[in-house]
Design an enzyme around this catalytic site. Structure first.
Site, PDB file in Angstrom:
ATOM      1  N   ARG A  61      99.268  62.858  37.394  1.00 58.59           N
ATOM      2  CA  ARG A  61      99.410  61.403  37.271  1.00 58.59           C
ATOM      3  C   ARG A  61     100.742  60.892  37.835  1.00 58.59           C
ATOM      4  O   ARG A  61     100.799  59.824  38.436  1.00 58.59           O
ATOM      5  CB  ARG A  61      99.280  60.999  35.817  1.00 58.59           C
ATOM      6  CG  ARG A  61      97.866  61.273  35.299  1.00 58.59           C
ATOM      7  CD  ARG A  61      97.564  60.323  34.226  1.00 58.59           C
ATOM      8  NE  ARG A  61      96.340  60.629  33.535  1.00 58.59           N
ATOM      9  CZ  ARG A  61      96.070  60.155  32.329  1.00 58.59           C
ATOM     10  NH1 ARG A  61      96.946  59.396  31.720  1.00 58.59           N
ATOM     11  NH2 ARG A  61      94.937  60.427  31.750  1.00 58.59           N
ATOM     12  N   ASP A 162      97.467  44.976  25.899  1.00 60.71           N
ATOM     13  CA  ASP A 162      97.620  46.404  26.212  1.00 60.71           C
ATOM     14  C   ASP A 162      99.006  46.584  26.814  1.00 60.71           C
ATOM     15  O   ASP A 162      99.574  45.658  27.395  1.00 60.71           O
ATOM     16  CB  ASP A 162      96.557  46.843  27.230  1.00 60.71           C
ATOM     17  CG  ASP A 162      96.328  48.358  27.216  1.00 60.71           C
ATOM     18  OD1 ASP A 162      95.321  48.811  26.652  1.00 60.71           O
ATOM     19  OD2 ASP A 162      97.177  49.098  27.773  1.00 60.71           O
TER      20      ASP A 162
HETATM   21  C1  LIG Z   1      91.665  55.141  25.381  1.00 62.61           C
HETATM   22  S1  LIG Z   1      92.131  53.464  25.654  1.00 62.61           S
HETATM   23  C2  LIG Z   1      91.124  52.675  24.417  1.00 62.61           C
HETATM   24  C3  LIG Z   1      90.512  51.391  24.940  1.00 62.61           C
HETATM   25  C4  LIG Z   1      89.602  50.666  23.947  1.00 62.61           C
HETATM   26  N1  LIG Z   1      90.325  50.251  22.773  1.00 62.61           N
HETATM   27  C5  LIG Z   1      88.399  51.497  23.578  1.00 62.61           C
HETATM   28  O1  LIG Z   1      88.315  51.986  22.452  1.00 62.61           O
HETATM   29  O2  LIG Z   1      87.528  51.676  24.424  1.00 62.61           O
HETATM   30  C6  LIG Z   1      93.776  53.405  24.950  1.00 62.61           C
HETATM   31  C7  LIG Z   1      94.594  52.218  25.438  1.00 62.61           C
HETATM   32  O3  LIG Z   1      95.784  52.135  24.650  1.00 62.61           O
HETATM   33  C8  LIG Z   1      96.823  51.656  25.488  1.00 62.61           C
HETATM   34  N2  LIG Z   1      98.138  51.976  24.911  1.00 62.61           N
HETATM   35  C9  LIG Z   1      98.773  53.173  24.848  1.00 62.61           C
HETATM   36  N3  LIG Z   1      99.972  53.048  24.255  1.00 62.61           N
HETATM   37  C10 LIG Z   1     100.114  51.742  23.911  1.00 62.61           C
HETATM   38  C11 LIG Z   1     101.132  50.996  23.248  1.00 62.61           C
HETATM   39  N4  LIG Z   1     102.252  51.555  22.833  1.00 62.61           N
HETATM   40  N5  LIG Z   1     100.933  49.671  23.075  1.00 62.61           N
HETATM   41  C12 LIG Z   1      99.791  49.076  23.489  1.00 62.61           C
HETATM   42  N6  LIG Z   1      98.799  49.723  24.125  1.00 62.61           N
HETATM   43  C13 LIG Z   1      98.941  51.048  24.325  1.00 62.61           C
HETATM   44  C14 LIG Z   1      96.557  52.361  26.812  1.00 62.61           C
HETATM   45  O4  LIG Z   1      97.173  51.690  27.877  1.00 62.61           O
HETATM   46  C15 LIG Z   1      95.030  52.340  26.885  1.00 62.61           C
HETATM   47  O5  LIG Z   1      94.556  51.256  27.641  1.00 62.61           O
END
Ligand SMILES: C[S@@+](CC[C@H](N)C(=O)[O-])C[C@H]1O[C@@H](n2cnc3c(N)ncnc32)[C@H](O)[C@@H]1O
Length: 292
Positions: A61, A162
């Site tokens: 990545r 996000d």
């Molecule tokens: C696996 S995705 C889940 C997406 C959706 N909630 C679902 O369940 O399909 C996790 C998301 O969390 C976000 N994320 C990770 N760390 C974060 C943080 N500290 N604050 C906000 N978002 C975060 C990532 O960018 C990613 O888009």
């Protein structure tokens, strides 16, 4: 179950690309110390705990970032990054290390529960989708508002946040491959998407009726201030807490509670259990929580 498999598949794609050795050239130097520093930095910045076995994923990545800067050693990249605390590169670094796996109506049982919860609400409904990724989840929430409330949905809102600004840009565009959209009910596809023609063949765009209900904002759940107000009828925080340690999860849950209406619902991901982490919420069932 489907999402567990997909999540595992995503992890193994990263690993197998590395293992094959043909698709990713190992031309960049990532030392043990670099990997340890990267794990520390993403933990401090986003709360994401990267396990030891994520080394190959980190390599693939962040390799794009090194190539973008014509660098061959992760050490040089990290030194430059850390020398400039305000650099735009921090955003790219964070975006590269998030996992954005998501889908329309993922963990489908939550959406009828939400519909039931909001059906007879007298006023406008406000929902916070706190890990919105590329938009599939908040748009599914907006579709549920339209299906449940009809024209009254126009006064309601989904606040979609996000940390990943690249994911949010894709989300705002609201354009998805048709093969992904075709997994939805035919009626939903017809009502909520416009199929592309010409150069847009094979793509589908979210209709304005849906996108108008969603507001996208960058928000780091670790930040001391959140640019969202509440009170929310529901908070979706699904498949993100799994990346955090218990301490971070507890802090976030404590901050969610006062932003929610007393009867508000908190939706968690299939493998996330908040019961042992915070006494601010109690389990209602099916990974849905209410304020304690
Ligand atoms: C696996 S995705 C889940 C997406 C959706 N909630 C679902 O369940 O399909 C996790 C998301 O969390 C976000 N994320 C990770 N760390 C974060 C943080 N500290 N604050 C906000 N978002 C975060 C990532 O960018 C990613 O888009």
């Amino acid at each position: 179950m489907g999402s567990i498999l997909t999540e595992q598949r995503e992890r193994s794609i990263d690993a197998s690309q590395w293992a094959s050795g043909n698709q990713i050239e190992r031309d960049l130097v990532l030392t043990d110390a670099d990997f340890a520093r990267i794990r520390e930095l993403i933990y401090q910045r986003a709360g994401i705990v990267l396990a030891e076995h994520k080394r190959e994923m980190v390599y693939s990545r962040l390799a794009k970032r090194l190539r973008h800067h014509n660098m061959t050693r992760f050490t040089d990249y990290l030194v430059r990054l850390e020398r400039q605390p305000e650099a735009k590169e921090w955003e790219a670094f964070t975006n590269a290390l998030t996992t954005n796996l998501t889908a329309f109506f993922r963990e489908a049982h939550h959406f009828p529960l939400l519909a039931e919860h909001i059906r007879n609400k007298p006023g406008p409904v406000t929902i916070w989708c706190s890990a919105a990724s590329t938009g599939e989840e908040p748009y599914s929430l907006a579709m549920t508002l339209l299906e449940t409330l009809g024209p009254k949905a126009a006064q309601s809102k989904v606040i979609a946040t996000d940390i990943d600004t690249d994911a949010l840009s894709k989300a705002r565009m609201g354009i998805y491959p048709l093969e992904q959209v075709r997994k939805l009910d035919e009626a939903r596809v017809k009502r909520f998407f416009q199929k592309g023609t010409g150069q847009q063949q094979g793509l589908a765009r979210i209709r304005p009726e849906v996108s108008e209900l969603v507001e996208f904002l960058p928000l780091n759940l670790l930040a001391p201030q959140w640019p969202v107000k509440g009170p929310f009828d529901a908070v979706f925080c699904r498949n993100i807490m799994i990346y955090f340690d218990k301490e971070t999860q507890a802090k976030i849950l404590k901050r969610f509670a006062p932003l929610m209406k007393p009867e508000g619902l908190l939706f968690a991901g299939h493998s996330e259990n908040f019961s042992y982490i915070s006494d601010a919420f109690k389990l209602r069932g099916q990974t849905v929580y209410t304020r304690a």
